[in-house]
Design a protein around this motif. Sequence first.
Motif, PDB file in Angstrom:
ATOM      1  N   ILE A 290       0.864  -1.179   0.000  1.00  0.00           N
ATOM      2  CA  ILE A 290       0.000   0.000   0.000  1.00  0.00           C
ATOM      3  C   ILE A 290       0.900   1.229   0.000  1.00  0.00           C
ATOM      4  O   ILE A 290       1.902   1.284   0.689  1.00  0.00           O
ATOM      5  CB  ILE A 290      -0.925  -0.007   1.232  1.00  0.00           C
ATOM      6  N   SER A 291       0.521   2.232  -0.789  1.00  0.00           N
ATOM      7  CA  SER A 291       1.353   3.432  -0.866  1.00  0.00           C
ATOM      8  C   SER A 291       0.700   4.582  -0.107  1.00  0.00           C
ATOM      9  O   SER A 291      -0.515   4.762  -0.145  1.00  0.00           O
ATOM     10  CB  SER A 291       1.577   3.834  -2.325  1.00  0.00           C
ATOM     11  N   PHE A 292       1.539   5.320   0.576  1.00  0.00           N
ATOM     12  CA  PHE A 292       1.120   6.513   1.298  1.00  0.00           C
ATOM     13  C   PHE A 292       1.657   7.712   0.526  1.00  0.00           C
ATOM     14  O   PHE A 292       2.848   7.773   0.228  1.00  0.00           O
ATOM     15  CB  PHE A 292       1.706   6.523   2.717  1.00  0.00           C
ATOM     16  N   SER A 293       0.796   8.648   0.197  1.00  0.00           N
ATOM     17  CA  SER A 293       1.267   9.831  -0.527  1.00  0.00           C
ATOM     18  C   SER A 293       0.687  11.088   0.109  1.00  0.00           C
ATOM     19  O   SER A 293      -0.414  11.088   0.644  1.00  0.00           O
ATOM     20  CB  SER A 293       0.874   9.752  -2.004  1.00  0.00           C
ATOM     21  N   PHE A 294       1.478  12.146   0.036  1.00  0.00           N
ATOM     22  CA  PHE A 294       1.075  13.442   0.550  1.00  0.00           C
ATOM     23  C   PHE A 294       0.802  14.347  -0.646  1.00  0.00           C
ATOM     24  O   PHE A 294       1.657  14.501  -1.516  1.00  0.00           O
ATOM     25  CB  PHE A 294       2.168  14.041   1.438  1.00  0.00           C
ATOM     26  N   GLN A 295      -0.388  14.936  -0.673  1.00  0.00           N
ATOM     27  CA  GLN A 295      -0.788  15.754  -1.813  1.00  0.00           C
ATOM     28  C   GLN A 295      -1.163  17.151  -1.335  1.00  0.00           C
ATOM     29  O   GLN A 295      -1.824  17.311  -0.314  1.00  0.00           O
ATOM     30  CB  GLN A 295      -1.985  15.129  -2.522  1.00  0.00           C
ATOM     31  N   ARG A 296      -0.722  18.123  -2.119  1.00  0.00           N
ATOM     32  CA  ARG A 296      -1.082  19.504  -1.804  1.00  0.00           C
ATOM     33  C   ARG A 296      -1.331  20.240  -3.102  1.00  0.00           C
ATOM     34  O   ARG A 296      -0.546  20.156  -4.043  1.00  0.00           O
ATOM     35  CB  ARG A 296       0.032  20.186  -1.026  1.00  0.00           C
ATOM     36  N   ASP A 297      -2.442  20.962  -3.175  1.00  0.00           N
ATOM     37  CA  ASP A 297      -2.733  21.788  -4.338  1.00  0.00           C
ATOM     38  C   ASP A 297      -1.955  23.079  -4.212  1.00  0.00           C
ATOM     39  O   ASP A 297      -1.979  23.733  -3.172  1.00  0.00           O
ATOM     40  CB  ASP A 297      -4.233  22.096  -4.432  1.00  0.00           C
ATOM     41  N   ILE A 298      -1.277  23.447  -5.282  1.00  0.00           N
ATOM     42  CA  ILE A 298      -0.485  24.670  -5.278  1.00  0.00           C
ATOM     43  C   ILE A 298      -1.386  25.798  -5.752  1.00  0.00           C
ATOM     44  O   ILE A 298      -1.998  25.710  -6.813  1.00  0.00           O
ATOM     45  CB  ILE A 298       0.735  24.535  -6.198  1.00  0.00           C
ATOM     46  N   LYS A 299      -1.445  26.832  -4.941  1.00  0.00           N
ATOM     47  CA  LYS A 299      -2.249  27.988  -5.309  1.00  0.00           C
ATOM     48  C   LYS A 299      -1.450  28.866  -6.251  1.00  0.00           C
ATOM     49  O   LYS A 299      -0.320  29.240  -5.956  1.00  0.00           O
ATOM     50  CB  LYS A 299      -2.633  28.793  -4.065  1.00  0.00           C
ATOM     51  N   GLU A 300      -2.049  29.163  -7.393  1.00  0.00           N
ATOM     52  CA  GLU A 300      -1.378  30.023  -8.357  1.00  0.00           C
ATOM     53  C   GLU A 300      -1.707  31.471  -8.035  1.00  0.00           C
ATOM     54  O   GLU A 300      -2.857  31.824  -7.806  1.00  0.00           O
ATOM     55  CB  GLU A 300      -1.823  29.691  -9.771  1.00  0.00           C
ATOM     56  N   THR A 301      -0.678  32.289  -8.033  1.00  0.00           N
ATOM     57  CA  THR A 301      -0.899  33.707  -7.812  1.00  0.00           C
ATOM     58  C   THR A 301      -1.198  34.350  -9.154  1.00  0.00           C
ATOM     59  O   THR A 301      -0.650  33.942 -10.187  1.00  0.00           O
ATOM     60  CB  THR A 301       0.345  34.367  -7.183  1.00  0.00           C
ATOM     61  N   PRO A 302      -2.081  35.331  -9.162  1.00  0.00           N
ATOM     62  CA  PRO A 302      -2.367  35.988 -10.438  1.00  0.00           C
ATOM     63  C   PRO A 302      -1.099  36.643 -10.979  1.00  0.00           C
ATOM     64  O   PRO A 302      -0.301  37.204 -10.240  1.00  0.00           O
ATOM     65  CB  PRO A 302      -3.426  37.028 -10.091  1.00  0.00           C
ATOM     66  N   SER A 303      -0.927  36.535 -12.298  1.00  0.00           N
ATOM     67  CA  SER A 303       0.306  37.043 -12.895  1.00  0.00           C
ATOM     68  C   SER A 303       0.403  38.559 -12.817  1.00  0.00           C
ATOM     69  O   SER A 303       1.478  39.111 -12.720  1.00  0.00           O
ATOM     70  CB  SER A 303       0.413  36.587 -14.346  1.00  0.00           C
ATOM     71  N   SER A 304      -0.720  39.218 -12.848  1.00  0.00           N
ATOM     72  CA  SER A 304      -0.678  40.677 -12.716  1.00  0.00           C
ATOM     73  C   SER A 304      -1.923  41.149 -11.983  1.00  0.00           C
ATOM     74  O   SER A 304      -3.038  40.807 -12.332  1.00  0.00           O
ATOM     75  CB  SER A 304      -0.588  41.350 -14.079  1.00  0.00           C
ATOM     76  N   ALA A 305      -1.705  41.900 -10.956  1.00  0.00           N
ATOM     77  CA  ALA A 305      -2.803  42.474 -10.187  1.00  0.00           C
ATOM     78  C   ALA A 305      -3.012  43.899 -10.677  1.00  0.00           C
ATOM     79  O   ALA A 305      -2.113  44.504 -11.260  1.00  0.00           O
ATOM     80  CB  ALA A 305      -2.463  42.455  -8.702  1.00  0.00           C
ATOM     81  N   PRO A 306      -4.190  44.454 -10.451  1.00  0.00           N
ATOM     82  CA  PRO A 306      -4.412  45.832 -10.872  1.00  0.00           C
ATOM     83  C   PRO A 306      -3.398  46.765 -10.226  1.00  0.00           C
ATOM     84  O   PRO A 306      -3.138  46.703  -9.035  1.00  0.00           O
ATOM     85  CB  PRO A 306      -5.826  46.142 -10.379  1.00  0.00           C
ATOM     86  N   GLY A 307      -2.786  47.601 -11.036  1.00  0.00           N
ATOM     87  CA  GLY A 307      -1.812  48.545 -10.526  1.00  0.00           C
ATOM     88  C   GLY A 307      -0.381  48.059 -10.621  1.00  0.00           C
ATOM     89  O   GLY A 307       0.544  48.798 -10.358  1.00  0.00           O
ATOM     90  N   ASP A 308      -0.182  46.770 -10.991  1.00  0.00           N
ATOM     91  CA  ASP A 308       1.165  46.252 -11.137  1.00  0.00           C
ATOM     92  C   ASP A 308       1.753  46.703 -12.461  1.00  0.00           C
ATOM     93  O   ASP A 308       1.044  46.921 -13.449  1.00  0.00           O
ATOM     94  CB  ASP A 308       1.188  44.722 -11.087  1.00  0.00           C
ATOM     95  N   ILE A 309       3.043  46.792 -12.497  1.00  0.00           N
ATOM     96  CA  ILE A 309       3.735  47.165 -13.724  1.00  0.00           C
ATOM     97  C   ILE A 309       4.028  45.887 -14.508  1.00  0.00           C
ATOM     98  O   ILE A 309       4.558  44.914 -13.969  1.00  0.00           O
ATOM     99  CB  ILE A 309       5.040  47.918 -13.403  1.00  0.00           C
ATOM    100  N   ILE A 310       3.696  45.893 -15.783  1.00  0.00           N
ATOM    101  CA  ILE A 310       3.947  44.743 -16.640  1.00  0.00           C
ATOM    102  C   ILE A 310       5.170  45.061 -17.497  1.00  0.00           C
ATOM    103  O   ILE A 310       5.200  46.078 -18.188  1.00  0.00           O
ATOM    104  CB  ILE A 310       2.735  44.438 -17.535  1.00  0.00           C
ATOM    105  N   GLN A 311       6.162  44.186 -17.453  1.00  0.00           N
ATOM    106  CA  GLN A 311       7.364  44.398 -18.245  1.00  0.00           C
ATOM    107  C   GLN A 311       7.277  43.556 -19.502  1.00  0.00           C
ATOM    108  O   GLN A 311       6.959  42.375 -19.455  1.00  0.00           O
ATOM    109  CB  GLN A 311       8.605  43.999 -17.451  1.00  0.00           C
ATOM    110  N   VAL A 312       7.558  44.183 -20.625  1.00  0.00           N
ATOM    111  CA  VAL A 312       7.566  43.500 -21.908  1.00  0.00           C
ATOM    112  C   VAL A 312       9.004  43.437 -22.390  1.00  0.00           C
ATOM    113  O   VAL A 312       9.682  44.455 -22.457  1.00  0.00           O
ATOM    114  CB  VAL A 312       6.672  44.240 -22.939  1.00  0.00           C
ATOM    115  N   LYS A 313       9.458  42.238 -22.733  1.00  0.00           N
ATOM    116  CA  LYS A 313      10.843  42.077 -23.201  1.00  0.00           C
ATOM    117  C   LYS A 313      10.864  41.857 -24.688  1.00  0.00           C
ATOM    118  O   LYS A 313      10.045  41.272 -25.270  1.00  0.00           O
ATOM    119  CB  LYS A 313      11.517  40.918 -22.483  1.00  0.00           C
TER     120      LYS A 313
END
Length: 94
Positions: free
Chosen positions: A71-94
Amino acid sequence: MKTKTTFNLNSENISNAFQKAFDSIQETKLSIRAKNGKEYMNLPLLIAIVVAIVVPFAAIVAVILGLAFGISFSFQRDIKETPSSAPGDIIQVK
């Protein structure tokens, strides 16, 4: 050239560390599965820790039986993704 790193130990740092650790434990789940993929149990890690502390003999027997029957025991956790840009953040374009 020397580099100096300073770590201040105060109540805010300690409480933040405990809060992060507790949040991580709350988000993690323990899953117990058979070789064929059948899931026997899926419970929060916090409950598994409490059961292991209250009844340590049962936890040891469960691990031994799990190893004996594959029998296998596993630990699982969902990773919360942070929004890539919030209002008011500066977006850099390369």
